[in-house]
Design a protein around this motif. Structure first.
Motif, mmCIF file in Angstrom:
data_model
loop_
_atom_site.group_PDB
_atom_site.id
_atom_site.type_symbol
_atom_site.label_atom_id
_atom_site.label_comp_id
_atom_site.label_asym_id
_atom_site.label_seq_id
_atom_site.Cartn_x
_atom_site.Cartn_y
_atom_site.Cartn_z
ATOM 1 N N MET A 135 0.849 -1.199 0.000
ATOM 2 C CA MET A 135 0.000 0.000 0.000
ATOM 3 C C MET A 135 0.887 1.252 0.000
ATOM 4 S SD MET A 135 -2.341 1.389 3.081
ATOM 5 C CE MET A 135 -2.876 -0.236 3.519
ATOM 6 N N MET A 181 0.882 4.842 0.895
ATOM 7 C CA MET A 181 0.100 5.879 1.584
ATOM 8 C C MET A 181 0.230 7.224 0.910
ATOM 9 S SD MET A 181 0.623 4.862 5.571
ATOM 10 C CE MET A 181 -0.053 6.366 6.212
ATOM 11 N N LYS A 241 -2.088 7.331 -2.011
ATOM 12 C CA LYS A 241 -3.482 7.299 -1.538
ATOM 13 C C LYS A 241 -3.891 8.684 -1.033
ATOM 14 C CE LYS A 241 -3.805 2.427 -0.354
ATOM 15 N NZ LYS A 241 -4.749 2.062 -1.397
ATOM 16 N N GLU A 242 -2.967 9.339 -0.344
ATOM 17 C CA GLU A 242 -3.290 10.674 0.151
ATOM 18 C C GLU A 242 -3.502 11.645 -1.016
ATOM 19 O OE1 GLU A 242 -0.361 12.677 2.532
ATOM 20 O OE2 GLU A 242 -1.817 14.155 3.212
ATOM 21 N N LYS A 287 -6.857 11.024 -2.549
ATOM 22 C CA LYS A 287 -7.980 11.481 -1.721
ATOM 23 C C LYS A 287 -8.048 13.018 -1.677
ATOM 24 C CE LYS A 287 -11.301 10.357 1.279
ATOM 25 N NZ LYS A 287 -11.872 11.625 1.601
ATOM 26 N N MET A 311 -1.729 13.805 12.743
ATOM 27 C CA MET A 311 -1.725 12.475 12.117
ATOM 28 C C MET A 311 -0.335 11.829 12.200
ATOM 29 S SD MET A 311 -2.507 11.440 8.196
ATOM 30 C CE MET A 311 -0.829 11.708 7.681
ATOM 31 N N ILE A 355 0.260 10.538 15.698
ATOM 32 C CA ILE A 355 -0.449 9.287 15.970
ATOM 33 C C ILE A 355 0.242 8.125 15.261
ATOM 34 C CG2 ILE A 355 -2.635 8.037 15.635
ATOM 35 C CD1 ILE A 355 -2.721 10.277 17.777
ATOM 36 N N LEU A 356 0.638 8.354 14.010
ATOM 37 C CA LEU A 356 1.324 7.286 13.270
ATOM 38 C C LEU A 356 2.623 6.902 13.973
ATOM 39 C CD1 LEU A 356 0.701 8.393 9.562
ATOM 40 C CD2 LEU A 356 -0.326 6.468 10.751
ATOM 41 N N ARG A 389 9.652 6.467 7.235
ATOM 42 C CA ARG A 389 8.539 6.175 6.335
ATOM 43 C C ARG A 389 7.704 7.436 6.062
ATOM 44 N NH1 ARG A 389 3.869 1.528 6.576
ATOM 45 N NH2 ARG A 389 2.871 2.286 4.704
ATOM 46 N N MET A 397 7.133 9.081 2.467
ATOM 47 C CA MET A 397 5.799 9.469 1.991
ATOM 48 C C MET A 397 5.845 10.883 1.382
ATOM 49 S SD MET A 397 2.579 9.272 4.512
ATOM 50 C CE MET A 397 1.146 10.253 4.210
ATOM 51 N N GLY A 399 -6.532 14.066 15.152
ATOM 52 C CA GLY A 399 -5.422 14.366 14.266
ATOM 53 C C GLY A 399 -5.834 14.392 12.837
ATOM 54 N N PHE A 426 -7.375 5.903 21.401
ATOM 55 C CA PHE A 426 -7.339 7.217 22.040
ATOM 56 C C PHE A 426 -8.756 7.761 22.216
ATOM 57 C CE2 PHE A 426 -3.647 6.641 19.219
ATOM 58 C CZ PHE A 426 -2.655 6.596 20.171
ATOM 59 N N HIS A 473 -8.581 9.125 15.822
ATOM 60 C CA HIS A 473 -7.282 9.327 15.182
ATOM 61 C C HIS A 473 -7.058 8.379 14.013
ATOM 62 C CE1 HIS A 473 -5.766 12.406 17.800
ATOM 63 N NE2 HIS A 473 -5.937 11.667 18.874
ATOM 64 N N LEU A 474 -8.081 8.222 13.186
ATOM 65 C CA LEU A 474 -7.907 7.403 11.982
ATOM 66 C C LEU A 474 -7.188 8.240 10.919
ATOM 67 C CD1 LEU A 474 -11.493 5.844 11.852
ATOM 68 C CD2 LEU A 474 -9.402 4.670 12.527
ATOM 69 N N PRO A 523 -7.028 10.038 7.717
ATOM 70 C CA PRO A 523 -8.191 10.528 6.963
ATOM 71 C C PRO A 523 -8.278 10.053 5.513
ATOM 72 C CG PRO A 523 -6.666 12.320 7.439
ATOM 73 C CD PRO A 523 -6.198 11.148 8.222
ATOM 74 N N PHE A 524 -7.134 9.687 4.916
ATOM 75 C CA PHE A 524 -7.184 9.318 3.493
ATOM 76 C C PHE A 524 -7.135 7.800 3.255
ATOM 77 C CE2 PHE A 524 -2.934 10.697 4.724
ATOM 78 C CZ PHE A 524 -2.189 9.571 4.470
ATOM 79 N N LEU A 525 -7.325 7.044 4.328
ATOM 80 C CA LEU A 525 -7.372 5.585 4.171
ATOM 81 C C LEU A 525 -8.776 5.089 4.514
ATOM 82 C CD1 LEU A 525 -4.008 4.418 5.821
ATOM 83 C CD2 LEU A 525 -4.466 4.896 3.417
ATOM 84 N N MET A 562 -2.663 -1.151 6.892
ATOM 85 C CA MET A 562 -1.514 -0.317 7.264
ATOM 86 C C MET A 562 -0.935 -0.776 8.598
ATOM 87 S SD MET A 562 -1.360 3.596 8.548
ATOM 88 C CE MET A 562 -2.038 3.048 10.094
ATOM 89 N N GLU A 611 1.021 -3.873 8.288
ATOM 90 C CA GLU A 611 2.309 -3.586 7.654
ATOM 91 C C GLU A 611 3.274 -2.967 8.668
ATOM 92 O OE1 GLU A 611 1.750 -1.404 3.969
ATOM 93 O OE2 GLU A 611 3.871 -0.866 3.998
ATOM 94 N N LYS A 664 -0.317 -9.243 5.249
ATOM 95 C CA LYS A 664 -1.629 -8.619 5.041
ATOM 96 C C LYS A 664 -2.650 -9.700 4.733
ATOM 97 C CE LYS A 664 0.257 -4.439 3.030
ATOM 98 N NZ LYS A 664 0.299 -3.629 1.812
ATOM 99 N N TYR A 713 -14.384 5.958 3.980
ATOM 100 C CA TYR A 713 -13.349 6.822 4.554
ATOM 101 C C TYR A 713 -13.833 7.352 5.908
ATOM 102 C CZ TYR A 713 -10.747 6.802 0.178
ATOM 103 O OH TYR A 713 -10.013 6.409 -0.903
#
Lengths: 338, 221
Positions: A1, A3, A6-7, A10, A245, A248-249, A258, A262, A338, B91, B95-96, B98-100, B108, B111, B117, B138
């Motif tokens: 994947m 990211m 994907k961003e 979107k 974000m 959190i990641l 990573r 990205m 986030g 949390f 906090h997801l 946003p673009f997945l 993710m 991974e 996966k 989304y």
């Protein structure tokens, strides 16, 4: 994947805006580069066409070819295969009522310049479009001498004028200059009584050339600098928006490397597409712009500038990305969504 | 058998010349398949304790013993690996990313944790949290409860040993809060995780196997 992609998928609008700005700036850079190069060609093509070597002027000329007078003995001893002397003067010729401003060249027989006989002239091919053909007779207004056009040479220009190659006898009669002005040698560096210049030094010594090129180069590199700063600012702003974000990641175990990867993928994708399109547009401009506009954008220059854009984009985005390293997961969590 | 052991945890913050001790020698153990709830007033130190236990901030003193290692002495990269592979996080906000999509959030996480996966695994978890019909959605199109359920799915997809949940129901109404807590309880039992739950909502304590009350940086007996 992936990211990064994907961003981009979107958030198309956001990335399209960045891409559009990069496209416009890089297009402006390409056009300006084409113009700078075109002007340079228009100004000095006849000199730029000569191979790299040594250009000699008399010492008392103080680096100005217009004040240089080579004595005949020096010319006789120094010229031969790949070594030659030439002179250049601005002037004009007439055909009926029409006047043509030209840069007159004459040279010794070993030069790569055309060598017409007495009473003949070879002109830069641009004059053809102004209604002059082989076999036409042009008149020198001051001396009344008549010259028959015996041929055309491609891309021979000097001081934004088409070049006219004439016999030395004719040249002396037109401009009352007996001596050659410039000696070109392939290898000889030191010739007594002469000052030696490289090709680029010689070009720079010609009035207007350096000032013109420096101005355009400054604008060009300023644009490149601006594009680098734009990258840094855009990605910095995006990174600031994504602080939560990223935090959190990082908290859930995503490597900082990573997150940088990205950002680089996004930067390279945007820049590559924008620069590819602007490069193509820059090349197309060469075909569409009117002949009168001096524009020359070689593919090699396009590729070199594209590479500069990629490097500048990389540096700019990496610089802005340093903020990612500073993000503390805990702060992101405490900041809420986030 | 204890999975996770916190011993004599102290945390001091410096604010100019002033030193403030927010954790004053806390001892706590977490056991597999159990939810340990930490409660206490705001400022009692419960969230600080959770973030220290989860390796999100350093302790001033004390030991965090997990799988034979003291996490307080582990370097950042190793700690990141532990967080990715062994810990799960929920949390207050979901906090997801946003673009997945929902399922991409889970892929993710797999991974990041260095796991394969597995499509089946993702489907199974999404079925459990009741989001199989929203797998391609989304976060922006999910309700608050759905977001939090997606966050739970993401936190457990890699089957962590320890789950840290910081006020996971704070942004939900009582009905959805109960649904989320039930889900947390089921997951904890099913996956055998040691779950540390920080909450100030007394209604949620019924889902915990053990309730620990904190006050002024200490655990009350």
């Amino acid at each position: 994947m992936n990211m990064a992609l994907k961003e981009m998928k979107k958030n198309k609008t956001r990335f399209l805006i960045i891409g559009a700005v990069v496209f416009l700036i890089s297009l402006l850079t390409f056009l300006l580069s084409g113009l700078a190069n075109g002007l340079s060609e228009d100004n000095m093509a006849s000199i730029r066409n000569l191979p790299e070597g040594n250009f000699h002027l008399t010492e008392d000329a103080e680096g100005s070819y217009t004040r240089s007078n080579l004595d005949e003995a020096t010319v006789q001893s120094a010229t031969g295969q790949n070594n030659y002397a030439f002179s250049v003067q601005m002037g004009g010729l007439e055909k009926s009522e029409r006047k043509y401003s030209l840069a007159f060249f004459t040279s010794t027989s070993t030069s790569p310049f055309p060598q017409p006989d007495k009473g003949e002239v070879v002109l830069d091919s641009s004059v053809k479009e102004e209604g002059v053909s082989v076999g036409d007779t042009l008149t020198h207004p001051q001396t009344g001498e008549e010259l028959e056009v015996t041929g055309f040479a491609d891309n021979e220009r000097f001081s934004h004028s088409p070049a006219a190659f004439v016999n030395q006898e004719e040249f002396s009669s037109m401009f009352r200059i007996e001596d050659f002005q410039v000696l070109y040698t392939e290898n000889a560096k030191d010739i007594s009584g002469l000052e030696t210049f490289s090709k680029s030094e010689f070009l720079s010594s010609i009035p207007s050339y350096q000032a013109e090129q420096m101005t355009l180069s400054m604008i060009l590199w300023f644009l490149v600098l601006i594009s680098g700063m734009l990258f840094a600012i855009f990605f910095y702003m995006m990174n600031v928006q994504k602080t939560g974000m990223f935090g959190i990641l990082k908290a859930i175990g995503v490597r900082t490397r990573r997150l940088f990867y990205m950002m680089w993928v996004q930067m390279l994708t945007i820049t590559s597409l924008a620069v590819l399109l602007s490069g193509l547009a820059g090349q197309t401009a060469g075909v569409l712009l009117p002949e009168a506009m001096p524009y020359d954008l070689p593919v090699s220059t396009t590729l070199a500038l594209a590479a500069v854009f990629l490097v500048v984009g990389f540096v700019g985005s990496t610089f802005s990305g340093l903020r990612i390293r500073q993000i503390k997961p805990l702060e992101a969590i405490q900041q809420g969504e986030g | 058998m204890e999975t996770f052991q916190l011993t004599n945890i102290r945390k001091t913050f410096k604010n100019g010349e002033v030193e403030e001790e927010v954790l004053k020698g806390v001892n706590l153990s977490l056991r597999p398949g159990e939810i340990t709830a930490l409660t206490g007033a705001s400022g009692s130190g419960k969230s600080t304790l959770l973030t220290i236990a989860a390796g999100l901030q350093e302790t001033s003193e004390g030991e965090i013993r997990f799988k034979g290692k003291n996490l307080a002495d582990v370097k950042e990269e190793k700690l990141r690996k532990v967080r990715a592979e062994e810990f799960g996080f929920i949390f207050q906000s979901s906090h997801l990313v946003p673009f997945l999509t929902v399922e991409e959030q889970l892929f993710m996480m797999l991974e990041v944790a260095g796991k394969k996966k597995e499509e089946d695994e993702v489907t199974a978890i999404l079925n459990k949290v009741g989001l199989s019909h929203r797998r391609k959605a989304y976060p922006s199109s999910l309700s608050g409860g759905e977001k939090q359920r997606a966050a739970i799915a993401r936190s457990v997809i890699h089957r962590p040993s320890v789950l840290f949940a910081d006020e996971p129901t704070a942004s939900l109404d009582s009905k959805k809060s109960e649904e989320v807590m039930q889900l947390l309880e089921d997951m904890t039992k099913e996956l055998g995780m040691a779950t540390l739950l920080v909450t100030h909502e007394t209604e949620m304590l019924s889902f915990a196997d053990r309730v620990v009350h904190m006050e002024d940086g200490k655990i009350l007996a």
